[in-house]
Design an enzyme around this catalytic site. Structure first.
Site, PDB file in Angstrom:
ATOM      1  N   ASN A   9       4.203  10.723  -0.352  1.00  0.00           N
ATOM      2  CA  ASN A   9       4.839   9.674  -1.089  1.00  0.00           C
ATOM      3  C   ASN A   9       3.224   9.843  -2.411  1.00  0.00           C
ATOM      4  OD1 ASN A   9       4.673   7.388  -2.671  1.00  0.00           O
ATOM      5  ND2 ASN A   9       4.009   5.390  -1.044  1.00  0.00           N
ATOM      6  N   TRP A  10       3.889  10.167  -3.320  1.00  0.00           N
ATOM      7  CA  TRP A  10       3.424  10.315  -4.938  1.00  0.00           C
ATOM      8  C   TRP A  10       2.856   8.956  -5.610  1.00  0.00           C
ATOM      9  CZ3 TRP A  10       5.520  15.906  -6.771  1.00  0.00           C
ATOM     10  CH2 TRP A  10       5.178  17.243  -6.071  1.00  0.00           C
ATOM     11  N   LYS A  11       3.880   8.737  -5.493  1.00  0.00           N
ATOM     12  CA  LYS A  11       3.345   6.734  -6.390  1.00  0.00           C
ATOM     13  C   LYS A  11       3.265   7.794  -7.923  1.00  0.00           C
ATOM     14  CE  LYS A  11       0.332   5.602  -1.811  1.00  0.00           C
ATOM     15  NZ  LYS A  11      -0.639   4.087  -2.149  1.00  0.00           N
ATOM     16  N   HIS A  94       8.418  -0.177   0.156  1.00  0.00           N
ATOM     17  CA  HIS A  94       6.725  -0.114   0.403  1.00  0.00           C
ATOM     18  C   HIS A  94       5.715  -0.916  -0.444  1.00  0.00           C
ATOM     19  CE1 HIS A  94       2.338   1.771  -0.870  1.00  0.00           C
ATOM     20  NE2 HIS A  94       3.226   2.291  -0.354  1.00  0.00           N
ATOM     21  N   GLU A  96       3.380  -1.665  -1.958  1.00  0.00           N
ATOM     22  CA  GLU A  96       2.238  -1.931  -3.723  1.00  0.00           C
ATOM     23  C   GLU A  96       3.918  -2.372  -4.587  1.00  0.00           C
ATOM     24  OE1 GLU A  96       1.839   1.792  -4.524  1.00  0.00           O
ATOM     25  OE2 GLU A  96      -0.105   1.743  -3.043  1.00  0.00           O
ATOM     26  N   GLU A 164       2.789   1.037   7.767  1.00  0.00           N
ATOM     27  CA  GLU A 164       1.558   0.822   6.921  1.00  0.00           C
ATOM     28  C   GLU A 164       0.809   0.048   6.531  1.00  0.00           C
ATOM     29  OE1 GLU A 164       2.561   4.459   4.102  1.00  0.00           O
ATOM     30  OE2 GLU A 164       3.630   2.498   3.079  1.00  0.00           O
ATOM     31  N   GLY A 170      -4.299   3.584   0.933  1.00  0.00           N
ATOM     32  CA  GLY A 170      -6.092   3.658  -0.388  1.00  0.00           C
ATOM     33  C   GLY A 170      -7.012   3.686   0.189  1.00  0.00           C
ATOM     34  N   SER A 210      -4.173   5.638   4.769  1.00  0.00           N
ATOM     35  CA  SER A 210      -5.303   6.679   4.726  1.00  0.00           C
ATOM     36  C   SER A 210      -5.377   7.888   5.461  1.00  0.00           C
ATOM     37  CB  SER A 210      -7.029   6.169   4.846  1.00  0.00           C
ATOM     38  OG  SER A 210      -6.689   4.599   3.781  1.00  0.00           O
ATOM     39  N   GLY A 231      -0.080   9.117   1.065  1.00  0.00           N
ATOM     40  CA  GLY A 231      -0.571   8.921  -0.162  1.00  0.00           C
ATOM     41  C   GLY A 231      -1.150   9.603  -0.736  1.00  0.00           C
ATOM     42  N   GLY A 232      -2.039   9.414  -0.726  1.00  0.00           N
ATOM     43  CA  GLY A 232      -3.492  10.577  -1.780  1.00  0.00           C
ATOM     44  C   GLY A 232      -3.600  11.768  -1.419  1.00  0.00           C
TER      45      GLY A 232
END
Ligand code: PGA
Length: 254
Positions: A9-11, A94, A96, A164, A170, A210, A231-232
């Site tokens: 997930n590159w956000k 998600h 966010e 999640e 994150g 994470s 993500g990251g």
């Protein structure tokens, strides 16, 4: 045995040029790995470019969101049908989106239904916030997100759920493998109630929050965990490739 999925997930990261560069960097290595479904989810504007670059490869493409209406006066939104042919997957619900854009379970439910209607495969994200966890409400929150999120939807064969926990996203504070395994077992149980045991046993449930190349092995060793939503670490080609490779190795060793 369920085939694991590792989804990046590159956000809201990467320009089109950066997205292309990232894919070009990862692709040759990812192409050598068998036994895992690999998905990358760049921002909308890069979907087309990434889709072209990955055409005919083992790497699949997903969107990070959609709007449930087929078309019309919804300024700034992207309809499900617009994604058809550009990507196969779509992340929905998600945390966010829930937190910053006030998406509730009802809206997420409409989005899941709309995605399935056009043949997109939804990755439905669920997870409790820190205060909910501390109040002992994890189970109740997840149960609501799963129940309402899937309400009135006939057995969605392509559905993937990503657990999640919001406090792990994150933050570098990943859930323990045991914790994630237990909650994912719970999610499978909830899905079994709605769609039956056989369906729930076939459905893949990912962990997200994470996840890195250093802890992926621990998650993949857990019987309920079928991969990760990253993500990251999905923005670094080497890290992402390492996660996919380890997921493949872990499953082969089981
Ligand atoms: P993270 O994000 O890996 O950076 O924690 C996961 C996600 O939000 O999907």
């Amino acid at each position: 045995m369920r085939v694991p999925i590792i989804a990046g997930n590159w956000k809201m990261n990467t320009t089109i040029a950066e997205a292309e560069a990232l894919v070009r960097q990862m692709l040759p290595e990812l192409e050598t790995i068998d036994g895992v479904e690999t998905v990358v989810c760049p921002p909308f504007v890069s979907l087309d470019a990434v889709s072209r670059l990955t055409q005919g490869t083992s790497v699949q493409v997903g969107a990070q969101n959609l709007y449930h209406e087929p078309k019309g006066a919804y300024t700034g939104e992207v309809a499900p049908g617009m994604l058809v042919g550009v990507c196969r997957w779509v992340i929905l619900g998600h945390s966010e989106r829930r937190q910053y854009f006030h998406e509730d379970d009802r809206l997420v439910n409409q989005k899941v239904a709309a995605a399935l209607d056009v043949g997109l495969k939804p990755i439905l994200a669920v997870g409790e916030r820190l205060e909910e966890r501390e109040a002992g409400r994890t189970e109740e929150v997840i149960a609501r997100q799963v129940r309402v999120g899937l309400e009135s939807i006939p057995a969605p064969e392509s559905l993937v759920i990503a657990y999640e926990p919001v406090w792990a996203i994150g933050t570098g504070r990943a859930a323990s493998g045991d914790d994630a395994n237990e909650t994912i077992g719970l999610i499978r149980g909830l899905v079994a109630k709605q769609y039956g045991d056989a369906f729930a046993q076939r459905m893949r449930v990912l962990y997200g929050g994470s996840m890195t190349q250093d802890n992926v092995g621990g998650y993949m060793a857990m019987p309920e965990i079928d991969g990760g939503l990253i993500g990251g670490a999905s923005l670094k080609a080497g890290d992402f490739v390492s996660i996919v490779r380890q997921a493949a190795e872990a499953r082969r060793g089981q």
